[in-house]
Design an enzyme around this catalytic site. Structure first.
Site, short mmCIF file in Angstrom:
data_model
loop_
_atom_site.label_atom_id
_atom_site.label_comp_id
_atom_site.label_asym_id
_atom_site.label_seq_id
_atom_site.Cartn_x
_atom_site.Cartn_y
_atom_site.Cartn_z
N GLY A 53 -24.64 11.03 -44.80
CA GLY A 53 -24.09 9.75 -44.15
C GLY A 53 -23.96 8.55 -44.52
N LYS A 60 -27.46 3.44 -31.67
CA LYS A 60 -26.83 3.95 -30.34
C LYS A 60 -28.38 3.43 -29.60
CE LYS A 60 -23.48 6.97 -31.77
NZ LYS A 60 -22.80 8.64 -31.64
N ASP A 105 -19.15 11.24 -40.30
CA ASP A 105 -18.64 12.92 -40.24
C ASP A 105 -18.28 13.24 -39.16
OD1 ASP A 105 -20.65 13.55 -41.09
OD2 ASP A 105 -20.12 15.59 -41.00
N ARG A 149 -15.33 10.86 -43.84
CA ARG A 149 -16.15 9.81 -44.89
C ARG A 149 -15.97 8.95 -45.53
NH1 ARG A 149 -21.07 12.39 -44.06
NH2 ARG A 149 -20.94 14.77 -43.94
N GLU A 166 -30.04 4.27 -43.00
CA GLU A 166 -29.68 5.19 -42.38
C GLU A 166 -28.07 4.85 -41.41
OE1 GLU A 166 -28.98 8.61 -41.95
OE2 GLU A 166 -30.26 8.94 -40.46
N ASP A 167 -27.50 6.10 -42.09
CA ASP A 167 -25.96 5.47 -41.17
C ASP A 167 -26.07 5.68 -39.78
OD1 ASP A 167 -26.98 8.05 -39.90
OD2 ASP A 167 -24.70 8.78 -41.02
N PHE A 188 -19.50 9.67 -29.54
CA PHE A 188 -19.51 9.96 -31.54
C PHE A 188 -18.39 9.45 -32.15
CE2 PHE A 188 -19.08 12.74 -35.08
CZ PHE A 188 -19.60 12.94 -35.06
N ASP A 229 -29.87 7.43 -33.43
CA ASP A 229 -28.90 8.47 -32.35
C ASP A 229 -30.12 8.50 -31.73
OD1 ASP A 229 -27.07 8.82 -30.56
OD2 ASP A 229 -27.43 11.22 -31.79
#
Ligand code: IMP
Ligand code: MG
Length: 182
Positions: A50, A136, A165, A171, A104-105, A158, A108
């Site tokens: 990601g 988040k 993705d 993506r 990192e994307d 989400f 969470d």
């Protein structure tokens, strides 16, 4: 801006963060990293899949010597996480003695980063911090994670796009889209 909606597999998504806003946030992250790590030859550890778009933008804005490595971790199936992290591409051994910035994307629940920080300690990294495109905060389950750089905070929905993705799709979208719950 008109709400642009797209369908990926069985889900509907709409634009949540336009490209210009994303790129501004990314430039801010890169600027801070560049300042903090000047002459420290940082090691960017990119978390596949990601983070690849975010990371490629960040590392090209840090225009002094640095290293780049990759690891691939999986914690999600569909839109759910169960806290189990699988290492699909091992943490590289050459992080030993290095000042590592994880790219990192999304942070969470935080389990993926908790796992990776533990692995970096085992591998002998001199220091490790997290640079995340997004966080988040309402989901975070791991207290005290060193998320030193954050591009943006997100609501719980989400999201896909800019490298992220939904079941392997979405993506390459330039904007970030959030799921529309029916
Ligand atoms: P954590 O272990 O719960 O922090 O999960 C983090 C990982 O889940 C990230 O590496 C993301 O790839 C993935 N993830 C979390 N939220 C989303 C999302 O909204 N869209 C796509 N992937 C997500
Ligand atoms: Mg990920």
């Amino acid at each position: 801006m008109a709400q642009r909606r797209i369908i990926i597999k069985d889900k509907t998504f709409e634009v949540a963060i336009p490209e210009a806003t994303i790129l501004e946030a990314v430039a801010n992250v890169a600027r801070s990293i560049k300042k903090d790590y000047a002459e420290r030859n940082p090691y960017f550890l990119i978390v596949l899949n990601g983070a690849f778009v975010f990371a490629s933008d960040v590392i090209r804005l840090v225009d002094y010597p640095c290293s780049v490595g990759f690891t691939k971790l999986k914690s999600y199936v569909g839109t759910n996480t169960d806290g189990n992290v699988t290492e699909l591409l091992a943490v590289p051994e050459d992080v030993k003695g290095r000042n590592v910035i994880i790219l990192e994307d999304i942070v969470d629940r935080g389990y993926t980063m908790q796992y990776l920080l533990h692995r970096l300690k085992e591998a002998g990294a001199a220091s490790s911090v997290i640079g995340a495109l997004s966080l988040k905060p309402d989901h975070l389950m791991v207290p005290g994670l060193p998320v030193r750089y954050t591009g943006m905070t997100l609501p719980e929905a989400f999201i896909v796009g800019y490298g992220l993705d939904y079941d392997g799709q979405g993506r390459t979208l330039r904007d970030i889209y959030a799921i529309v719950e029916d």
